[in-house]
Design an enzyme around this catalytic site. Sequence first.
Site, PDB file in Angstrom:
ATOM      1  N   SER A   1      10.548  30.073  35.387  1.00 25.57           N
ATOM      2  CA  SER A   1      11.778  29.631  36.045  1.00 25.57           C
ATOM      3  C   SER A   1      11.504  28.656  37.200  1.00 25.57           C
ATOM      4  O   SER A   1      11.011  27.574  36.964  1.00 25.57           O
ATOM      5  CB  SER A   1      12.543  30.877  36.497  1.00 25.57           C
ATOM      6  OG  SER A   1      13.795  30.531  36.963  1.00 25.57           O
TER       7      SER A   1
ATOM      8  N   HIS B   1      16.366  35.518  30.394  1.00 30.35           N
ATOM      9  CA  HIS B   1      15.582  34.858  31.436  1.00 30.35           C
ATOM     10  C   HIS B   1      14.500  35.759  32.043  1.00 30.35           C
ATOM     11  O   HIS B   1      13.375  35.319  32.260  1.00 30.35           O
ATOM     12  CB  HIS B   1      16.539  34.386  32.534  1.00 30.35           C
ATOM     13  CG  HIS B   1      15.990  33.311  33.402  1.00 30.35           C
ATOM     14  ND1 HIS B   1      15.719  32.047  32.943  1.00 30.35           N
ATOM     15  CD2 HIS B   1      15.644  33.305  34.713  1.00 30.35           C
ATOM     16  CE1 HIS B   1      15.241  31.311  33.930  1.00 30.35           C
ATOM     17  NE2 HIS B   1      15.185  32.048  35.010  1.00 30.35           N
TER      18      HIS B   1
END
Length: 421
Positions: free
Chosen positions: A185, A388
């Site tokens: 990320s 995620h």
Amino acid sequence: MKFIVLVCLLSFCSFLDATPVNMTSEPNVFMKRISQTSWEQSNDIQFDSDVTLDTLEMIRKADYPAEAYVTITEDGYILTLHRIPGGNGSLPVLLQHGLLCTSADWLFLGKDKALAYLLADQGYDVWLSNYRGNTYSRKHISLSPSELKFWNFSFHEMGIYDLPAMITFITNMTSQPLHTYIGHSMGTTGFYIMASERPEIAQMVQKMISLSPVAFTNHMESKIKYLIPLWTELKMIIRYFFHDEFLPQSDILKFLSKYLCEQNLEENICVDIIFLICGYDREQFNYTLLPVILNHDPAGTSSKTLMHYVQIYQSGKFRQYDYGREKNQLIYNSAEPPDYNLSNITVPIALLYGRGDLIVNIVDLKRLYRALPNVVDMYEVPWPKFNHVDFMWAKDAPKLVYERVLKLVKKKKLNNVIWRE
Ligand SMILES: *[C@@H]1O[C@H](CO)[C@@H](O)[C@H](O)[C@H]1NC(C)=O
Ligand SMILES: *[C@@H]1O[C@H](CO)[C@@H](O)[C@H](O)[C@H]1NC(C)=O
Ligand SMILES: *[C@@H]1O[C@H](CO)[C@@H](O)[C@H](O)[C@H]1NC(C)=O
Ligand SMILES: *[C@@H]1O[C@H](CO)[C@@H](O)[C@H](O)[C@H]1NC(C)=O
Ligand SMILES: *[C@@H]1O[C@H](CO)[C@@H](O)[C@H](O)[C@H]1NC(C)=O
Ligand SMILES: *[C@@H]1O[C@H](CO)[C@@H](O)[C@H](O)[C@H]1NC(C)=O
Ligand SMILES: *[C@@H]1O[C@H](CO)[C@@H](O)[C@H](O)[C@H]1NC(C)=O
């Protein structure tokens, strides 16, 4: 949507409670007392001692050697690097965490499963870095975290100062280039910025593996986008009460999350919030890990970092921080902030993504793939709901993701791939 707003307000209220107490003093005796009482009183829930360990203690408990170093950035931030040292001449690999996380996130899955341990088992020299502003990197040579100026940074500064400081430190310590950089990320966002703005540092990195790559975000489907209209107010609250520091670790937050999040493990509103933001994947979420996760995350960042992400979402451009036309003119010599030039990046990059990831949309990913000149792998995790945070915490991450990562780390020659989609 109202629900998220409410929960956010709630967590802010918990900070309001905390403000009269001296937040800068560490350890904070008053808070310690509260949290200790709460740990002791809740006999009804099982808390093993793992929950309260920090990164070094977790590594040692798993029976690996652990080291910690500090390095100072060009703009004075003092950052902590953790390390599971390899043998003589072992190849250094750096793991860089994402937004509101720390070096500990690479360890939660435990021995034989967590990526940091798998790499150590393969004989690599494993380095775990911490971006400025998180629990392990809240120091500066002259500024205090209770000052506004300390929090005047976004992932731009993480890219142009933090990563160069850490990469230079590692290559200097080990007298060899960095074999692989693995980012999750915001760990990828920072890398793309570093590699396009500071090619002399990027030269020291032989390859890069992106887990959930975040550069363009305007097709993001995360429910967090419904908070954006409230952002102006939230920003003011963060400035007024928290000198621009967003969601740091605090004992009050831990105390609160303990009562909100750990009462009913299978029907859990805190996990549901994670799902709303990151993607819904109940099967891969290990509820037993929740107390450990909440003991470390959220680990704090600046509100400017969030603002920068909001700008990228709204403008659809991966570019520097927007200060408004007038100030942009002074700082950048143009009314609009300059784009990061991804076509300058020469490091071979692998992109690994999940179809259930609400933050990384396939349209944005495609655009990133086209912008990067040197993509050596496009890997869609073979689990349609993969979200995620699954890249760090999923039950099957070792099989679904890390096997591929280890293969890429080992591979001597990487060729560019054509992505047919
Ligand atoms: C807070 O604690 C720090 C460290 O103990 C101390 O230096 C500082 O003066 C304190 N600030 C206030 C407002 O009490
Ligand atoms: C590693 O290298 C150092 C210095 O070169 C040497 O003293 C040490 O014995 C070596 N250790 C191993 C395990 O080979
Ligand atoms: C933050 O940094 C920017 C750019 O470096 C500068 O223009 C601005 O005045 C700073 N703000 C504060 C509060 O220090
Ligand atoms: C590199 O390492 C040497 C010792 O190993 C140290 O003296 C020097 O200051 C380091 N340089 C940087 C830029 O970290
Ligand atoms: C990126 O490439 C352009 C064109 O070659 C060059 O002008 C620019 O200086 C490069 N950026 C960096 C940071 O090297
Ligand atoms: C970006 O970098 C590439 C390659 O270095 C260069 O050809 C291009 O002109 C640059 N674009 C901008 C907007 O600077
Ligand atoms: C869930 O986490 C616990 C605690 O680390 C671990 O013992 C258990 O094996 C994990 N379950 C799965 C299915 O990975």
